[in-house]
Design an enzyme around this catalytic site. Structure first.
Site, short mmCIF file in Angstrom:
data_model
loop_
_atom_site.label_atom_id
_atom_site.label_comp_id
_atom_site.label_asym_id
_atom_site.label_seq_id
_atom_site.Cartn_x
_atom_site.Cartn_y
_atom_site.Cartn_z
CG PHE A 1 -29.66 8.79 3.11
CD1 PHE A 1 -28.85 9.63 2.36
CD2 PHE A 1 -29.12 7.63 3.63
CE1 PHE A 1 -27.51 9.31 2.14
CE2 PHE A 1 -27.78 7.29 3.41
CZ PHE A 1 -26.98 8.14 2.66
CG LEU A 2 -36.77 9.86 2.63
CD1 LEU A 2 -37.93 10.85 2.62
CD2 LEU A 2 -37.06 8.73 3.62
CE LYS B 1 -4.32 -0.84 2.41
NZ LYS B 1 -5.02 -0.61 3.67
CB CYS C 1 -19.97 2.58 7.04
SG CYS C 1 -18.32 2.94 6.43
CG PHE D 1 -19.38 12.71 10.23
CD1 PHE D 1 -20.10 11.80 10.99
CD2 PHE D 1 -18.70 13.73 10.87
CE1 PHE D 1 -20.15 11.92 12.38
CE2 PHE D 1 -18.74 13.85 12.25
CZ PHE D 1 -19.46 12.94 13.01
CE LYS E 1 -18.89 6.89 11.28
NZ LYS E 1 -18.15 7.26 10.12
CE LYS F 1 -17.38 -0.80 10.41
NZ LYS F 1 -16.90 0.16 11.35
C1 UGA Z 1 -21.85 6.16 5.29
C2 UGA Z 1 -22.32 7.54 5.79
O1 UGA Z 1 -23.22 8.12 4.85
C3 UGA Z 1 -21.13 8.47 6.01
O2 UGA Z 1 -21.57 9.72 6.54
C4 UGA Z 1 -20.15 7.79 6.98
O3 UGA Z 1 -19.00 8.60 7.19
C5 UGA Z 1 -19.71 6.47 6.39
O4 UGA Z 1 -20.87 5.63 6.19
C6 UGA Z 1 -18.78 5.83 7.38
O5 UGA Z 1 -19.24 5.43 8.47
O6 UGA Z 1 -17.57 5.81 7.14
P1 UGA Z 1 -21.10 5.24 2.86
O7 UGA Z 1 -20.95 3.90 3.52
O8 UGA Z 1 -20.06 5.74 1.94
O9 UGA Z 1 -21.25 6.38 4.00
O10 UGA Z 1 -22.45 5.16 2.05
P2 UGA Z 1 -23.86 5.93 2.00
O11 UGA Z 1 -23.81 7.00 1.00
O12 UGA Z 1 -24.30 6.27 3.38
O13 UGA Z 1 -24.78 4.75 1.43
C7 UGA Z 1 -24.96 3.55 2.18
C8 UGA Z 1 -25.89 2.60 1.49
O14 UGA Z 1 -27.23 3.08 1.55
C9 UGA Z 1 -25.60 2.35 0.01
O15 UGA Z 1 -25.69 0.95 -0.24
C10 UGA Z 1 -26.71 3.11 -0.71
O16 UGA Z 1 -27.02 2.54 -1.94
C11 UGA Z 1 -27.85 2.96 0.28
N1 UGA Z 1 -28.88 4.02 0.17
C12 UGA Z 1 -28.56 5.32 0.36
C13 UGA Z 1 -30.20 3.65 -0.13
O17 UGA Z 1 -30.52 2.45 -0.30
N2 UGA Z 1 -31.15 4.63 -0.23
C14 UGA Z 1 -30.85 5.94 -0.03
O18 UGA Z 1 -31.77 6.77 -0.12
C15 UGA Z 1 -29.54 6.28 0.26
#
Ligand code: UGA
Length: 443
Positions: free
Chosen positions: A256-257, A37, A267, A154, A211, A270
């Site tokens: 997120f809806l 890495k 993330c 975040f 968090k 888990k």
């Molecule tokens: C998430 C959080 O959004 C971040 O703020 C956080 O820092 C991060 O975890 C972490 O703990 O490190 P991430 O895992 O990159 O970020 O992904 P998200 O954008 O949150 O999406 C998560 C899942 O939800 C994806 O599979 C996405 O497709 C799904 N999702 C999202 C839906 O099914 N519907 C929605 O309306 C939005």
């Protein structure tokens, strides 16, 4: 003298944080225990797909022509100890095998190694997502004269660079308000704070909880709309319209809806499980029992997608049927396939005898490694060729821009199931497709 910063652990979080700190003007040294890495990062490349990250690295990594030279990488703890005024710990905390709790072994190992080399007067800053109570315990591992702060991250995959350079909030957990640790972090984050990022100072447990609470809330929002999708399916409603309508209430908000196959990734799944496990240890498991329901609504979506595919194929077995899966990553603009709903659905159908062909713009290599027995195609068109049904499971822009007529010409039967509610149903229907989506009328 400008602060010298080290970043321990160069995964998603660490690599992005290191590059962002260099962009803010600091001298940065990144450490990882995996030499490959370090080699890759030292040449300005990253082992994952993250828009904008390689450009930022190339701008700062020492030895790259035209770079500022402010960013270097190493595997040496001694070098890290001697170099750093501020050490950011960014190692990951995956789910333990066979348990809900998170695996703290990387964090513990990083603190043990750092404790042996850190200079007196330096500040250690935890960024990893940890169970509440960890910071207080970890502070006890550091030598006298070395402070600890907890500063959760975040960032979203796919937007990691912009989320790190312009965070929507900076949360800092400290043992003494207004003391040295807080002052040092105000100096580190002076630029984003100057540009308007709120700086919230808390105690250790609150910072750790912010968090997990944030990720639990996001997971809850997604499962809420997916629960509404289940009801819409039974009642003949349209969850996309429902989400649009309730989203206009700014107390609820439209983000997120998006109903569909649900959340995955490294993330959200888990984190809610580790949070439940920690609540149990604290004797307040009832407070988070609802997260169990959030988890099961989410996992149920994957099964429902499989059933929907079975239904459109006549309701019996998948044996000998050809299924095209568009998308392998857990979300678009990422190559991350950890706990990906798309691959989970593909895997379930494959196990039931379906001939599954997957295509993803960036996740093919990781998908192949995880599910070597699935079929893979080089393009969306090739995946769809001869398919009895097409499943759209990750909402890449490339899929929205496909020409439905061109695909209809090669599919064996033009049936598409939109597991992300992201395609233009009218366009697909006009090109002769049977279009169905989760939580929406069949039309
Ligand atoms: C998430 C959080 O959004 C971040 O703020 C956080 O820092 C991060 O975890 C972490 O703990 O490190 P991430 O895992 O990159 O970020 O992904 P998200 O954008 O949150 O999406 C998560 C899942 O939800 C994806 O599979 C996405 O497709 C799904 N999702 C999202 C839906 O099914 N519907 C929605 O309306 C939005």
């Amino acid at each position: 003298m400008a602060l010298k910063i080290t970043v321990i652990g160069t995964g998603y979080l660490g690599a992005t944080h290191a590059a962002a700190m260099a962009e803010l003007g600091f001298e940065v040294l990144g450490l990882d225990v995996v030499p490959e890495k370090i080699e890759l990062l030292s040449s300005g490349r990253v082992p994952m797909y993250e828009p904008g990250l390689e450009d930022l690295l190339a701008k700062h990594v020492a030895g790259i022509e035209g770079s500022t030279g402010r960013l270097r990488f190493t595997t040496s703890w001694e070098e890290v100890g001697a170099f750093g005024d501020v050490h950011f710990v960014c190692v990951n905390t995956p789910q333990k095998h066979g348990e809900y709790a998170c695996d703290m072994s990387y964090v513990d190992a990083a603190f043990a190694s750092l404790a042996a080399v850190v200079r007196e007067g330096a500040l250690v800053v935890g960024k990893s997502t940890v169970p509440v109570g960890s910071a207080e315990r970890l502070a006890g591992l550091l030598p006298e004269g070395v402070d600890l702060a907890w500063n959760p991250e975040f960032l979203r995959e796919g937007f990691a660079v912009q989320d790190t350079l312009r965070p929507d909030r900076i949360v800092v957990g400290v043992q003494d308000f207004g003391a040295r640790a807080e002052k040092t972090l105000r100096e580190v984050y002076a630029v984003p704070v100057g540009q308007g990022s709120p700086f919230v100072v808390t105690d250790f447990p609150t910072a750790e909880l912010v968090k997990t609470a944030a990720n639990s809330f996001l997971a809850t929002k997604i499962s809420f709309i997916n629960a509404m999708a289940e009801v819409c399916e039974a009642a003949g409603g349209d969850v996309a319209k429902l989400a649009e309508a309730i989203g206009h209430d700014d107390r609820i908000g439209a983000k997120f809806l998006r109903a569909g196959v649900g959340f995955g990734g490294g993330c959200l799944p888990k984190d809610i499980r580790a949070f439940m496990a920690r609540a149990g240890e604290l004797g307040v498991d009832q407070a988070l029992t609802f997260l169990r329901e959030i988890d099961s609504i989410n996992m149920r979506r994957r099964g429902q997608m499989v059933e929907m595919a079975r239904e459109v194929l006549g309701g019996n077995s998948f044996l000998g049927r050809r299924v095209a899966v568009l998308g392998a990553t857990f979300k678009p603009d990422s190559d991350d396939v950890r706990d990906s709903p798309a691959l989970n659905v593909a895997g379930q159908i494959h196990l039931q005898g379906g001939q599954v062909t997957v295509y993803d713009p960036k996740g093919m290599e990781n998908a192949r490694r995880l599910f070597p027995t699935l079929g893979y195609a080089e393009t969306a068109l090739d995946a769809v060729r001869g398919a009895d049904v097409v499943l759209h499971l990750t909402e890449w822009r490339e899929f929205r821009e496909l020409d439905p007529a061109e695909l209809a010409a090669v599919a064996s039967s033009p049936v598409i199931l939109d597991g992300r509610n992201a395609l233009d149903s009218e366009l697909w229907r006009a090109a002769g497709w049977t279009y169905r989506a989760m939580g929406r009328p069949r039309a």
